[in-house]
Scaffold this active site. Structure first.
Site, PDB file in Angstrom:
ATOM      1  CG  HIS A  17      -3.509  -5.965  -8.283  1.00 22.08           C
ATOM      2  ND1 HIS A  17      -2.280  -6.524  -8.588  1.00 22.08           N
ATOM      3  CD2 HIS A  17      -3.287  -5.103  -7.263  1.00 22.08           C
ATOM      4  CE1 HIS A  17      -1.367  -6.008  -7.792  1.00 22.08           C
ATOM      5  NE2 HIS A  17      -1.938  -5.147  -6.972  1.00 22.08           N
ATOM      6  CE  LYS A  41       7.743  -1.067  -5.564  1.00 23.66           C
ATOM      7  NZ  LYS A  41       6.305  -0.910  -5.407  1.00 23.66           N
ATOM      8  NE  ARG A  90      -2.940  -7.349   0.484  1.00 24.56           N
ATOM      9  CZ  ARG A  90      -1.640  -7.265   0.330  1.00 24.56           C
ATOM     10  NH1 ARG A  90      -1.016  -8.140  -0.403  1.00 24.56           N
ATOM     11  NH2 ARG A  90      -0.933  -6.321   0.901  1.00 24.56           N
ATOM     12  CB  SER A 127       2.713  -7.425  -6.307  1.00 26.12           C
ATOM     13  OG  SER A 127       1.575  -7.081  -7.048  1.00 26.12           O
TER      14      SER A 127
END
Length: 152
Positions: A17, A41, A90, A127
């Site tokens: 990030h 979440k 990515r 993450s």
């Protein structure tokens, strides 16, 4: 003014990030790090902790703001008058996923999505991997900025 948002949960902020944000500020007059809130979440870090990690990491960068939002990202963009969404890629899987979201957002609004490839030395960091390393007591300090290097 060219205002962009970089949306995400940032649970936690990673060096991936950080790389995209650092490079993204060269493209825009203002970059809003937009922490999405999803009540369904379960987060490892609280909203306050995640906000602190980001603000601390970019405390010397006046072009960066940190905000939270709920709901559709394009609605948040309209609310704060942002014309761009910045996303990091990515791998090819990220591209396919992000492409579908970008097409949907474009269908819903006039907001453009700008993709940056994560630097090769950071493309493996996510993450979820960082959370797994933390949960299992591993050394995660090489995966996150200094502001996140606190034991949970």
């Amino acid at each position: 003014m060219r205002r962009a948002i970089f949306p995400g949960s940032f649970d936690p902020l990673t060096l991936g990030h950080f790389d995209i944000i650092h490079r993204g500020i060269t493209l825009f007059d203002e970059l809003v790090i937009a922490i999405g809130i999803n009540a369904d979440k379960k987060y490892m870090f609280t909203l306050e902790e995640r906000t602190h990690f980001i603000k601390e990491a970019f405390k010397d960068e006046p072009k960066i703001k940190v905000m939270t939002y709920e709901g559709l990202t394009v609605d948040f963009c309209k609310k704060i008058n942002a014309s761009f969404i910045l996303r990091g890629l990515r791998n090819p899987g990220d591209f396919e996923f992000e492409k579908a979201i970008a097409h949907t957002n474009r269908k819903l609004s006039e907001i453009e999505t700008v993709f940056l490839l994560t630097s090769s030395g950071k493309s493996y960091i996510s993450s979820s991997i960082v959370r797994d390393v933390i949960r299992n007591g591993g050394d995660y300090t090489g995966l996150v900025p200094e502001s996140v290097r606190v034991k949970k």
